[in-house]
Design an enzyme around this catalytic site. Structure first.
Site, PDB file in Angstrom:
ATOM      1  N   TYR A 109      -9.437 -36.070 -70.065  1.00  0.00           N
ATOM      2  CA  TYR A 109     -10.603 -36.967 -69.992  1.00  0.00           C
ATOM      3  C   TYR A 109     -11.665 -36.518 -70.987  1.00  0.00           C
ATOM      4  O   TYR A 109     -11.989 -35.334 -71.078  1.00  0.00           O
ATOM      5  CB  TYR A 109     -11.197 -36.922 -68.573  1.00  0.00           C
ATOM      6  CG  TYR A 109     -12.495 -37.689 -68.440  1.00  0.00           C
ATOM      7  CD1 TYR A 109     -12.490 -39.012 -68.008  1.00  0.00           C
ATOM      8  CD2 TYR A 109     -13.722 -37.108 -68.778  1.00  0.00           C
ATOM      9  CE1 TYR A 109     -13.664 -39.737 -67.897  1.00  0.00           C
ATOM     10  CE2 TYR A 109     -14.899 -37.835 -68.673  1.00  0.00           C
ATOM     11  CZ  TYR A 109     -14.871 -39.142 -68.225  1.00  0.00           C
ATOM     12  OH  TYR A 109     -16.038 -39.862 -68.129  1.00  0.00           O
ATOM     13  N   GLU A 197     -16.019 -43.812 -73.238  1.00  0.00           N
ATOM     14  CA  GLU A 197     -15.138 -43.025 -72.376  1.00  0.00           C
ATOM     15  C   GLU A 197     -13.680 -43.200 -72.776  1.00  0.00           C
ATOM     16  O   GLU A 197     -13.217 -44.324 -72.952  1.00  0.00           O
ATOM     17  CB  GLU A 197     -15.327 -43.468 -70.924  1.00  0.00           C
ATOM     18  CG  GLU A 197     -14.514 -42.666 -69.929  1.00  0.00           C
ATOM     19  CD  GLU A 197     -14.649 -43.213 -68.507  1.00  0.00           C
ATOM     20  OE1 GLU A 197     -15.237 -42.508 -67.667  1.00  0.00           O
ATOM     21  OE2 GLU A 197     -14.184 -44.346 -68.238  1.00  0.00           O
TER      22      GLU A 197
END
Ligand code: ADP
Ligand code: MG
Length: 392
Positions: A109, A197
């Site tokens: 991530y 993101e």
């Protein structure tokens, strides 16, 4: 403003961030053709909606043949996809992304956000990719690594390596990660992002790094200098009332309660919602008509509030500074007549020309409840709505 995954990937590709090859499709036949052009398969068909959690909700599917791509795309297009981010009503899928599937070894991530505390861009990284980062933050906050970027220096190689190590990367992957992080930071600054993101950022079985999913949030106030990004706006993904409001320069956000609010100034709008809650009511919306509202804008604001079927009463709370109370009163009267108002209306005016405004309201012959002060206004509308017990 938000954009779709395939649009996000097109931007990333332009800035040199590695992403899988893929194409957006609007019907099954074109999905099949694009699959053949993209390569040998397997492919992944991904529903394009402005919400995450598609994987778990059935919006990301693997296909082993081009005809399977066609079947999956055909079924996915037009379906209502429900994920934990769409709410129970779900979202209708109008486009799918067909892209090359990859062999995933690890899911990581990475995100970039504007950190309000440090007034800088912060890079957040975690080995727990593919999961809901909110859940990681709540349960295992130690698994999120944060690095703040100095705006004058930019993201340095040293910082890039630190982030790469925090992700457990080794050898050649470190250099690849640093390059990718630099490209992500460049994208973020160049596009005036509010957030970017990549979840998951994957390490493939072949040792490559790829952005497998991407989500952008843009600073709306900077959109005027990014026409191409502005063109990516998908009105199907937005609340029709919010679109209507933005076309009249009204800041409107619909909520779930039954008391419509028409207020000038964001701070006063927030305070109005708070005081309605305080007296046991539930606001139906946030609406800021702004400092320079005209009669037309007030009328539009009324129409937008009333198009929400849950609204059982309206509270107008205006402080006339730049805006004069008599103008607001005229707008309220005109709007109430135009829309043939059937729900209780409480009006609290304060400021420039307040006496004139109140006089206009009193003489209008309309059923308007005048209030003095915020508390009085909130109590009156809460009482009116609960007494009424439903919309006529
Ligand atoms: P969402 O975040 O909405 O669930 P993602 O794009 O993150 O959607 O996809 C969910 C999961 O599907 C990913 O974590 C990954 O495991 C898998 N996936 C997505 N795209 C691909 C791809 N091109 N190849 C292989 N697996 C993929
Ligand atoms: Mg994802």
């Amino acid at each position: 403003m938000n954009i779709h995954e395939y649009q996000a990937k097109a931007i990333l590709r332009k800035f040199g961030v590695p992403v899988p090859d893929g194409h957006v499709c609007y019907n099954g036949a074109s999905a099949r053709e694009w699959a053949k052009r993209l390569g040998e398969g397997p492919w992944v068909v991904k529903a394009q909606i402005h919400a995450g959690g598609r994987g778990k909700g059935g919006g990301v599917k693997l296909a082993k043949s081009a005809s399977e791509v066609q079947l999956i795309a055909r079924d996915m297009l037009g379906m209502t996809l429900r994920t934990h981010q769409t709410g129970p009503e779900g979202k209708v899928v109008h486009r799918v992304l067909v892209e090359n599937g990859c062999n995933i070894a690890r899911e990581l991530y990475v995100s970039l956000v504007v950190d309000r505390n440090s007034s800088k861009v912060a890079v957040m990284a975690s080995t727990e990719g593919g999961m809901d980062i909110e859940e990681v933050a709540a349960k295992t906050p130690e698994k999120i690594f944060t690095e703040t970027i100095d705006p004058l220096v930019g993201l340095t190689q040293f910082q890039g390596r630190k982030i790469a190590f925090s992700l457990g990367l080794e050898g050649k992957q470190v250099g690849k990660a640093v390059k990718m992080l630099e490209a992500l930071y460049t994208t973020f600054i160049a596009c005036d992002c509010a957030m970017l993101e990549v979840n998951p950022l994957v390490v493939t079985a072949e040792g490559e790094l790829l952005a497998l999913d991407a989500k952008f949030g843009f600073d709306d106030n900077a959109l005027f200098r990014h026409l191409q990004i502005g063109d990516m706006r998908d009105f199907d993904e937005e609340d029709p009332n919010e679109i209507e409001a933005s076309q009249h320069d009204l800041s409107y956000i619909s909520l779930t309660g039954n008391i419509g609010c028409l207020v000038n100034g964001a701070g006063l709008a927030m305070a109005t919602m708070d005081i309605i809650k305080h007296y046991g009511g539930d606001p139906a919306n946030f609406l800021d008509v702004g400092g320079g509202a005209t009669i037309e804008r007030v009328t539009e604001a009324f129409k937008i509030i009333l198009s929400d079927r849950n609204v059982e009463g309206i509270l107008v709370n205006i402080f006339g500074g730049i805006m004069k109370c008599d103008v607001i009163a005229t707008g309220v009267i005109q709007a109430a007549r135009q829309v043939a108002l059937k729900v209780p209306l409480v009006v609290r005016l304060e400021g420039t020309n307040v006496e004139k405004g109140k006089e206009l309201l009193a003489q209008s012959g309309l059923d308007i409840v005048a209030a003095d002060g915020m508390a009085d206004a909130a109590q009156k509308i809460v009482m009116a709505v609960s007494a009424k017990g439903g919309r006529a």
